[in-house]
Each structure stands twice: as C-alpha cells, then as structure tokens.
Design an enzyme around this catalytic site. Structure first.
Site, PDB file in Angstrom:
ATOM      1  N   ARG A 108       0.872  -1.183   0.000  1.00  0.00           N
ATOM      2  CA  ARG A 108       0.000   0.000   0.000  1.00  0.00           C
ATOM      3  C   ARG A 108       0.899   1.220   0.000  1.00  0.00           C
ATOM      4  O   ARG A 108       1.691   1.430   0.924  1.00  0.00           O
ATOM      5  CB  ARG A 108      -0.910   0.027   1.224  1.00  0.00           C
ATOM      6  CG  ARG A 108      -1.532   1.390   1.438  1.00  0.00           C
ATOM      7  CD  ARG A 108      -2.641   1.407   2.433  1.00  0.00           C
ATOM      8  NE  ARG A 108      -3.817   0.751   1.895  1.00  0.00           N
ATOM      9  CZ  ARG A 108      -5.037   0.870   2.408  1.00  0.00           C
ATOM     10  NH1 ARG A 108      -5.238   1.620   3.477  1.00  0.00           N
ATOM     11  NH2 ARG A 108      -6.056   0.238   1.875  1.00  0.00           N
ATOM     12  N   HIS A 135      -7.378   0.548  -6.427  1.00  0.00           N
ATOM     13  CA  HIS A 135      -7.522  -0.284  -5.227  1.00  0.00           C
ATOM     14  C   HIS A 135      -8.159  -1.616  -5.663  1.00  0.00           C
ATOM     15  O   HIS A 135      -9.325  -1.885  -5.382  1.00  0.00           O
ATOM     16  CB  HIS A 135      -8.407   0.460  -4.223  1.00  0.00           C
ATOM     17  CG  HIS A 135      -8.350  -0.054  -2.817  1.00  0.00           C
ATOM     18  ND1 HIS A 135      -7.554  -1.118  -2.431  1.00  0.00           N
ATOM     19  CD2 HIS A 135      -9.002   0.362  -1.686  1.00  0.00           C
ATOM     20  CE1 HIS A 135      -7.719  -1.331  -1.139  1.00  0.00           C
ATOM     21  NE2 HIS A 135      -8.590  -0.453  -0.665  1.00  0.00           N
ATOM     22  N   GLN A 138      -9.980  -4.088  -3.186  1.00  0.00           N
ATOM     23  CA  GLN A 138     -11.279  -3.579  -2.739  1.00  0.00           C
ATOM     24  C   GLN A 138     -12.354  -3.879  -3.773  1.00  0.00           C
ATOM     25  O   GLN A 138     -13.468  -4.279  -3.434  1.00  0.00           O
ATOM     26  CB  GLN A 138     -11.189  -2.063  -2.504  1.00  0.00           C
ATOM     27  CG  GLN A 138     -12.480  -1.462  -1.997  1.00  0.00           C
ATOM     28  CD  GLN A 138     -12.821  -1.923  -0.597  1.00  0.00           C
ATOM     29  OE1 GLN A 138     -12.014  -1.817   0.307  1.00  0.00           O
ATOM     30  NE2 GLN A 138     -14.024  -2.440  -0.394  1.00  0.00           N
ATOM     31  N   ASP A 228     -17.179   7.158  -2.017  1.00  0.00           N
ATOM     32  CA  ASP A 228     -15.935   7.045  -1.252  1.00  0.00           C
ATOM     33  C   ASP A 228     -15.714   8.380  -0.556  1.00  0.00           C
ATOM     34  O   ASP A 228     -16.379   9.378  -0.871  1.00  0.00           O
ATOM     35  CB  ASP A 228     -14.772   6.706  -2.216  1.00  0.00           C
ATOM     36  CG  ASP A 228     -13.464   6.402  -1.497  1.00  0.00           C
ATOM     37  OD1 ASP A 228     -13.484   6.151  -0.265  1.00  0.00           O
ATOM     38  OD2 ASP A 228     -12.414   6.423  -2.156  1.00  0.00           O
ATOM     39  N   CYS A 268     -16.156   1.559   0.516  1.00  0.00           N
ATOM     40  CA  CYS A 268     -14.959   0.790   0.874  1.00  0.00           C
ATOM     41  C   CYS A 268     -14.549   0.979   2.327  1.00  0.00           C
ATOM     42  O   CYS A 268     -13.870   0.121   2.889  1.00  0.00           O
ATOM     43  CB  CYS A 268     -13.811   1.136  -0.064  1.00  0.00           C
ATOM     44  SG  CYS A 268     -13.265   2.863   0.037  1.00  0.00           S
ATOM     45  N   ARG A 296     -13.284  -8.515   1.802  1.00  0.00           N
ATOM     46  CA  ARG A 296     -11.853  -8.280   1.566  1.00  0.00           C
ATOM     47  C   ARG A 296     -11.075  -9.553   1.911  1.00  0.00           C
ATOM     48  O   ARG A 296     -10.156  -9.952   1.204  1.00  0.00           O
ATOM     49  CB  ARG A 296     -11.339  -7.116   2.439  1.00  0.00           C
ATOM     50  CG  ARG A 296     -11.883  -5.753   2.080  1.00  0.00           C
ATOM     51  CD  ARG A 296     -11.388  -5.252   0.746  1.00  0.00           C
ATOM     52  NE  ARG A 296      -9.937  -5.188   0.661  1.00  0.00           N
ATOM     53  CZ  ARG A 296      -9.177  -4.183   1.114  1.00  0.00           C
ATOM     54  NH1 ARG A 296      -9.752  -3.127   1.690  1.00  0.00           N
ATOM     55  NH2 ARG A 296      -7.865  -4.196   0.975  1.00  0.00           N
TER      56      ARG A 296
HETATM   57  N1  NVA Z   1      -9.883   6.759  -1.661  1.00  0.00           N
HETATM   58  C1  NVA Z   1      -9.494   6.353  -0.328  1.00  0.00           C
HETATM   59  C2  NVA Z   1      -9.745   4.905  -0.133  1.00  0.00           C
HETATM   60  C3  NVA Z   1      -9.434   4.389   1.247  1.00  0.00           C
HETATM   61  C4  NVA Z   1      -9.601   2.902   1.387  1.00  0.00           C
HETATM   62  C5  NVA Z   1      -8.040   6.696  -0.099  1.00  0.00           C
HETATM   63  O1  NVA Z   1      -7.240   6.497  -1.016  1.00  0.00           O
HETATM   64  O2  NVA Z   1      -7.696   7.162   0.974  1.00  0.00           O
HETATM   65  N1   CP Z   2     -11.014  -0.084   2.473  1.00  0.00           N
HETATM   66  C1   CP Z   2      -9.743  -0.103   2.905  1.00  0.00           C
HETATM   67  O1   CP Z   2      -8.787  -0.327   2.140  1.00  0.00           O
HETATM   68  O2   CP Z   2      -9.618   0.094   4.241  1.00  0.00           O
HETATM   69  P1   CP Z   2      -8.261   0.360   5.039  1.00  0.00           P
HETATM   70  O3   CP Z   2      -7.747   1.701   4.593  1.00  0.00           O
HETATM   71  O4   CP Z   2      -8.661   0.332   6.486  1.00  0.00           O
HETATM   72  O5   CP Z   2      -7.272  -0.725   4.713  1.00  0.00           O
END
Ligand code: NVA
Ligand code: CP
Length: 315
Positions: A108, A135, A138, A228, A268, A296
C-alpha cells in the site's frame, strides 16, 4: 539459490486490468468457496507474505494478515518508517532482496509506478493493497458482494452508480466495468472527475460508462450505489476546498430511492457520515458495508491462493 529459481513468470495484481474477465470471475468463485469453507486447505503452508505500508490501514492490514494465516502461511508487517524503505533505499534493491526471503509482497503506497516497479523486480507475486491510482483488492471484495446479492450473472449486466471523487475507487470501478461489461454511471463535480481521456479509453476498451452531472437522474435503474471519502489519504490539506466542491454529492435516502427497489449501498470504508453519505443510508437496511469489508478477507485469500499457492481457479 532462490534468485536462480524461475520466478520471472510470477503473476502480480497491480491493477484489475492485469486480470481478464474469466480470471476475475474465477477469483470471485474461489473467494465464495473460501467464504463457504469449501476452499483448498492451507495452500500457503510454509510461505510468507511481506506487507509494505507507507499509508495507514485497518481493513487491508488485518484482512491480509488473517487471510495469510488462515491459508497456512505467515504475514510480515513492514512499515516504511521502520525499514530502510523510509530512508530511500531504491525499490529495485528492496524488491530483489524481499523476493529472496518471501513468497509474495502486498504493498500500500502512493505511486502506482512504485508498485509496478516492485512487480518487475521482486520475482514473486506483488499485490496492490491501494495506491493513489487504484484499489483492485477492494473492487474484488465489492464485486463479490454484488455477486452474493444479485448472482454471478449480474456482474455483466448490472448498473452501478459511483458518486463523488474521481479517485482510486472510481478508477477501479471503471477497470471492473472494462473487464466485466456492466454499466457504470460516474457522477462527480467538475474538477474532480476521471479524465476525459481515461473515460474515452475505457469506452474504446468496451466499457459501458456514462457520465451524469446530476446524482438523482444518474441513480435510475441502478443495482448498486457507491461512493468514497471526499478526502483520500494524502489530500488532507485540501479538506476545505473538497468539502465545498462536493456539496450536493452526498448519498442520501432520496438518492437511494431513485435507484432500484432492491439497490444496495457500498462504501470501501473508512466513511465520513454527513459528508459523502448520510448516517441513515450507511447504517440503514440497504447498506452492505460490513459484508463488503468481510469480503476483503475472502477475495484476498483467493488472490493469494491463486498467485502464491498455485490453486487453480474454478472454471
Ligand atoms: N480513496 C481512499 C480509499 C481508502 C480505502 C483513499 O485512497 O484514501
Ligand atoms: N477499504 C480499505 O482499504 O480500508 P483500510 O484503509 O482500512 O485498509
């Protein structure tokens, strides 16, 4: 020596576009088998997954770690600040070295190019656990939730409304629409949309994607309404401007009422009640957010069993 093993053909999941439609459908079928307790037993026995995080996480961290354990393997948490990654060690070196120790890498981070560079150099499967770009894990969980509610056949024929920021989640839905052929309606304020070029390319690749300005009109006939956060990780300093720009794009009961009677709401998470969605919707009867979060685990177990454990996908 491990580095002399023929790892060059290791498959990675950097984006949903790395998968064809049959592979996505197969992964979802395997994920459902795993969710139902019918999956392969311990396909990751003796294997280790390295989990690299340069951003925060709750679901991704826990579901990958628990999923690896349930498949018989071991997961290793590596945060950027506790490793040489945070001090600028080149990805090429980190990836090559990790590939000598572990059997898969989940990452990540911010830049999509960094995940792709890990995939080029690790020699073991690399799985994208979120970048600013996409993502994919997800989306597999979201599609699994749709499959559970509407059936496998609906994945090619449903209508999905994505309301809000044209971000990594919007792009991941677009990628899913390219591969599976369902109809995707994108509804974002000006300045926060996916680029015209991306949408044009998606259409050229076969996606049925519609752009709508007005959320209420966009919801008609939709099986799924999803959104989101308006402020993704790394955008915290844009908070005031974004809150102003997204006014009118909150998913509320009126918007859900404009969709199909059996429409579900997906997010998500993490969610910010009162901004991108009202509490009444996200905590209401049409919300499937906790099934989605649970999925997930099942979806990522399927990805790891296939990429790392050499488990065949159901036909
Ligand atoms: N769009 C959000 C998704 C979090 C799971 C982010 O990138 O922070
Ligand atoms: N939806 C998701 O990726 O959650 P986290 O940021 O908690 O991993």
């Amino acid at each position: 020596m491990r580095g002399h093993r023929p790892f060059d053909d290791a498959r990675s999941l950097c984006s949903l576009l790395d998968l064809d439609a049959e592979e996505i459908r197969g992964l979802l079928a395997l994920a459902q088998d795993l969710a139902d307790g019918r999956g392969p037993d311990k396909p990751l026995a003796g294997q280790t997954l390295a989990m690299l995080f340069t951003k925060a996480s709750t679901r991704t961290r826990v579901s990958f770690e628990v999923g690896t354990f349930q498949l018989g393997g071991h997961a290793l948490m590596l945060s950027a600040n506790d490793t040489q990654i945070g001090r600028g060690e080149p990805i090429r070196d980190t990836a090559n070295v990790l590939g000598r120790y572990v059997d898969g890498v989940m990452i990540r981070t911010f830049e999509q190019a960094d995940v792709e560079e890990y995939a080029r150099h690790a020699g073991v499967p690399v799985i994208n656990g979120l970048t600013d770009h996409v993502h994919p894990c997800q989306l597999l969980a979201d599609l699994l939730t749709c499959r559970q509610v509407f059936g496998a056949a609906a994945l090619g024929s449903m209508r999905v409304l994505y309301v809000g920021d044209g971000n990594n989640m919007a792009r991941s839905w677009l990628n899913a629409a390219i591969r599976l052929g369902f109809e995707l309606v994108l509804c974002s304020p000006e300045g926060y949309r996916l680029s015209d070029l991306e949408v044009h390319r998606a259409r050229a690749a076969g996606a049925k994607v519609v752009e709508e300005d007005e959320p209420q009109a966009a919801a008609a006939g939709c099986h799924v309404v999803t959104t989101d956060t308006w402020i993704s990780m790394g955008q915290e300093e844009q908070k005031a401007a974004r809150k102003a720009a997204f006014a009118g794009y909150t998913v509320d009961d009126a918007l859900m009422d404009a969709a199909r009677d059996d429409a579900i709401f997906l997010h998500c998470l993490p969610a910010y009640r009162g901004y991108e969605v009202t509490a009444a919707v996200i905590d209401g009867p049409r919300s499937r957010i906790y099934d989605e979060a649970e999925n997930r685990l099942h979806a990522q177990k399927a990805v790891m069993a296939w990429l790392m454990g050499a488990v065949a996908l159901p036909g």
